[in-house]
Design a protein around this motif. Structure first.
Motif, PDB file in Angstrom:
ATOM      1  N   VAL A  73      -5.195  15.264  -6.776  1.00 45.10           N
ATOM      2  CA  VAL A  73      -4.926  13.589  -6.137  1.00 45.10           C
ATOM      3  C   VAL A  73      -5.184  12.871  -7.006  1.00 45.10           C
ATOM      4  O   VAL A  73      -4.126  11.522  -6.686  1.00 45.10           O
ATOM      5  CB  VAL A  73      -6.145  13.576  -5.108  1.00 45.10           C
ATOM      6  CG1 VAL A  73      -5.982  12.299  -3.816  1.00 45.10           C
ATOM      7  CG2 VAL A  73      -5.673  14.791  -3.558  1.00 45.10           C
ATOM      8  N   PHE A 103       2.047   7.823 -10.397  1.00 39.38           N
ATOM      9  CA  PHE A 103       2.338   6.967  -9.254  1.00 39.38           C
ATOM     10  C   PHE A 103       2.177   5.812 -10.092  1.00 39.38           C
ATOM     11  O   PHE A 103       3.382   4.930 -10.281  1.00 39.38           O
ATOM     12  CB  PHE A 103       2.273   7.951  -8.391  1.00 39.38           C
ATOM     13  CG  PHE A 103       3.511   6.891  -7.162  1.00 39.38           C
ATOM     14  CD1 PHE A 103       4.595   6.464  -7.058  1.00 39.38           C
ATOM     15  CD2 PHE A 103       2.522   4.932  -7.010  1.00 39.38           C
ATOM     16  CE1 PHE A 103       5.460   5.825  -5.646  1.00 39.38           C
ATOM     17  CE2 PHE A 103       3.213   4.338  -6.574  1.00 39.38           C
ATOM     18  CZ  PHE A 103       4.558   4.687  -5.834  1.00 39.38           C
ATOM     19  N   VAL A 151       3.717  11.380  -1.735  1.00 41.15           N
ATOM     20  CA  VAL A 151       3.957  11.083  -2.744  1.00 41.15           C
ATOM     21  C   VAL A 151       3.521  12.024  -2.913  1.00 41.15           C
ATOM     22  O   VAL A 151       3.830  13.315  -3.571  1.00 41.15           O
ATOM     23  CB  VAL A 151       2.833   9.893  -3.701  1.00 41.15           C
ATOM     24  CG1 VAL A 151       2.683  10.288  -5.216  1.00 41.15           C
ATOM     25  CG2 VAL A 151       3.792   8.582  -3.587  1.00 41.15           C
ATOM     26  N   MET A 152       1.959  13.350  -2.756  1.00 44.53           N
ATOM     27  CA  MET A 152       1.849  14.397  -2.505  1.00 44.53           C
ATOM     28  C   MET A 152       2.624  15.174  -1.858  1.00 44.53           C
ATOM     29  O   MET A 152       2.587  16.547  -2.380  1.00 44.53           O
ATOM     30  CB  MET A 152       0.388  14.450  -1.973  1.00 44.53           C
ATOM     31  CG  MET A 152      -1.299  13.721  -2.494  1.00 44.53           C
ATOM     32  SD  MET A 152      -1.216  13.448  -4.103  1.00 44.53           S
ATOM     33  CE  MET A 152      -1.835  15.768  -4.580  1.00 44.53           C
ATOM     34  N   THR A 164       0.688  -1.256   0.088  1.00 44.94           N
ATOM     35  CA  THR A 164      -0.072   0.078   0.000  1.00 44.94           C
ATOM     36  C   THR A 164       1.284   1.194   0.430  1.00 44.94           C
ATOM     37  O   THR A 164       1.504   0.917   0.886  1.00 44.94           O
ATOM     38  CB  THR A 164      -0.518   0.127   1.341  1.00 44.94           C
ATOM     39  OG1 THR A 164      -1.753  -0.997   1.198  1.00 44.94           O
ATOM     40  CG2 THR A 164      -1.987   1.249   1.340  1.00 44.94           C
ATOM     41  N   THR A 201      -2.702   2.367  -4.118  1.00 45.76           N
ATOM     42  CA  THR A 201      -2.769   3.717  -3.116  1.00 45.76           C
ATOM     43  C   THR A 201      -4.385   4.047  -2.562  1.00 45.76           C
ATOM     44  O   THR A 201      -4.219   4.853  -2.301  1.00 45.76           O
ATOM     45  CB  THR A 201      -3.186   4.239  -4.390  1.00 45.76           C
ATOM     46  OG1 THR A 201      -3.753   4.507  -5.071  1.00 45.76           O
ATOM     47  CG2 THR A 201      -1.709   4.552  -5.134  1.00 45.76           C
ATOM     48  N   THR A 248      -2.131  12.754  -9.428  1.00 49.83           N
ATOM     49  CA  THR A 248      -0.822  11.811  -8.849  1.00 49.83           C
ATOM     50  C   THR A 248      -0.865  10.546  -9.229  1.00 49.83           C
ATOM     51  O   THR A 248       0.298  10.260  -9.017  1.00 49.83           O
ATOM     52  CB  THR A 248      -0.538  12.910  -7.387  1.00 49.83           C
ATOM     53  OG1 THR A 248      -0.941  13.980  -7.669  1.00 49.83           O
ATOM     54  CG2 THR A 248       0.517  12.415  -6.537  1.00 49.83           C
ATOM     55  N   ALA A 249      -2.217   9.748  -8.087  1.00 49.52           N
ATOM     56  CA  ALA A 249      -1.548   8.736  -7.863  1.00 49.52           C
ATOM     57  C   ALA A 249      -2.266   7.778  -9.643  1.00 49.52           C
ATOM     58  O   ALA A 249      -1.324   6.541  -9.541  1.00 49.52           O
ATOM     59  CB  ALA A 249      -3.120   7.995  -7.418  1.00 49.52           C
ATOM     60  N   ASP A 261       2.158   5.371   0.354  1.00 50.85           N
ATOM     61  CA  ASP A 261       1.048   6.314   0.946  1.00 50.85           C
ATOM     62  C   ASP A 261       1.122   7.514   0.406  1.00 50.85           C
ATOM     63  O   ASP A 261       2.268   8.520  -0.071  1.00 50.85           O
ATOM     64  CB  ASP A 261       2.399   6.723   2.447  1.00 50.85           C
ATOM     65  CG  ASP A 261       1.293   7.615   3.305  1.00 50.85           C
ATOM     66  OD1 ASP A 261       0.032   8.540   3.111  1.00 50.85           O
ATOM     67  OD2 ASP A 261       1.951   7.833   4.618  1.00 50.85           O
ATOM     68  N   LEU A 262       0.110   7.872  -0.132  1.00 53.09           N
ATOM     69  CA  LEU A 262      -0.904   8.575  -1.365  1.00 53.09           C
ATOM     70  C   LEU A 262      -0.402  10.177  -0.387  1.00 53.09           C
ATOM     71  O   LEU A 262      -0.370  10.875  -1.381  1.00 53.09           O
ATOM     72  CB  LEU A 262      -1.984   8.530  -1.663  1.00 53.09           C
ATOM     73  CG  LEU A 262      -1.887   9.176  -3.156  1.00 53.09           C
ATOM     74  CD1 LEU A 262      -0.809   9.863  -4.408  1.00 53.09           C
ATOM     75  CD2 LEU A 262      -3.613   8.764  -3.507  1.00 53.09           C
ATOM     76  N   THR A 274      -7.725   4.027 -13.542  1.00 55.07           N
ATOM     77  CA  THR A 274      -6.908   3.752 -13.560  1.00 55.07           C
ATOM     78  C   THR A 274      -6.039   3.259 -14.605  1.00 55.07           C
ATOM     79  O   THR A 274      -4.970   3.427 -15.251  1.00 55.07           O
ATOM     80  CB  THR A 274      -6.391   3.131 -12.371  1.00 55.07           C
ATOM     81  OG1 THR A 274      -6.456   3.444 -11.004  1.00 55.07           O
ATOM     82  CG2 THR A 274      -4.361   2.833 -12.218  1.00 55.07           C
TER      83      THR A 274
END
Length: 170
Positions: A63, A70, A16-17, A10, A44, A66-67, A12-13, A94
């Motif tokens: 958000v 990534f 990443v943000m 998992t 994510t 960004t996910a 951690d968004l 996605t």
């Protein structure tokens, strides 16, 4: 269900943000699992209150993008640097973000397997089996079942399609 017998990583968004490069921290445990012959999932996901906090701080679209970015970079790295040849991409948005950024020259569509799922073999410099799964559709064992099925040849006549689609002339 998938995580009972397989590795689930998992991301951690929030980190990443904040600009933290977590690609390496996702690739390392993935490498260990793959070396052990184990399937993995990389997600994510976060609790709803955390998602809402991030969306309030950065904006909903930022958000989500960004996910998706990534996961796109991670998919590219796993395919081209780690030799992954079977990939399930869950989430319609996605999948819509990742697939167009892969160097697919054409694909062979697999047989219908149920609502919200689509299988294909994407031809890039090499074939990669993909299953695209929309959000909440599919049974509890959908990931494990599809990954197992991807090990066997398809017995249905494939549908060939060029990717990206060529413009139609009239």
């Amino acid at each position: 269900h998938f995580g009972r017998q397989n590795e689930v990583i998992t991301i951690d968004l929030a980190r990443v943000m904040e600009g933290e490069d977590l690609l390496a921290s996702a690739v390392e445990p993935a490498d260990r699992a793959i070396s052990a012959g184990q399937a993995i999932a990389i997600a994510t996901m976060a609790p709803q209150d955390e998602v809402e906090r991030l969306q309030g701080k950065y904006g909903r679209d930022v958000v989500a993008r960004t996910a998706e970015d990534f996961l796109t970079c991670l998919a590219q790295r796993m395919i081209f640097e780690r030799g992954v040849r079977r990939l399930v991409i869950a989430g319609g948005e996605t999948a819509g973000a990742i697939v167009p950024k892969l160097p697919i020259t054409r694909f062979i569509v697999g047989p219908y397997q149920g609502l919200g799922t689509g299988r294909m073999v994407a031809e890039m410099p090499f074939p990669v089996a993909l299953m695209l799964k929309s959000g909440k559709l599919g049974g509890l064992d959908v990931f494990s079942a599809v990954l197992d099925e991807m090990r066997r040849p398809v017995s249905v006549e494939p549908y060939l399609e060029q990717w990206p689609p060529k413009a139609r002339t009239q």
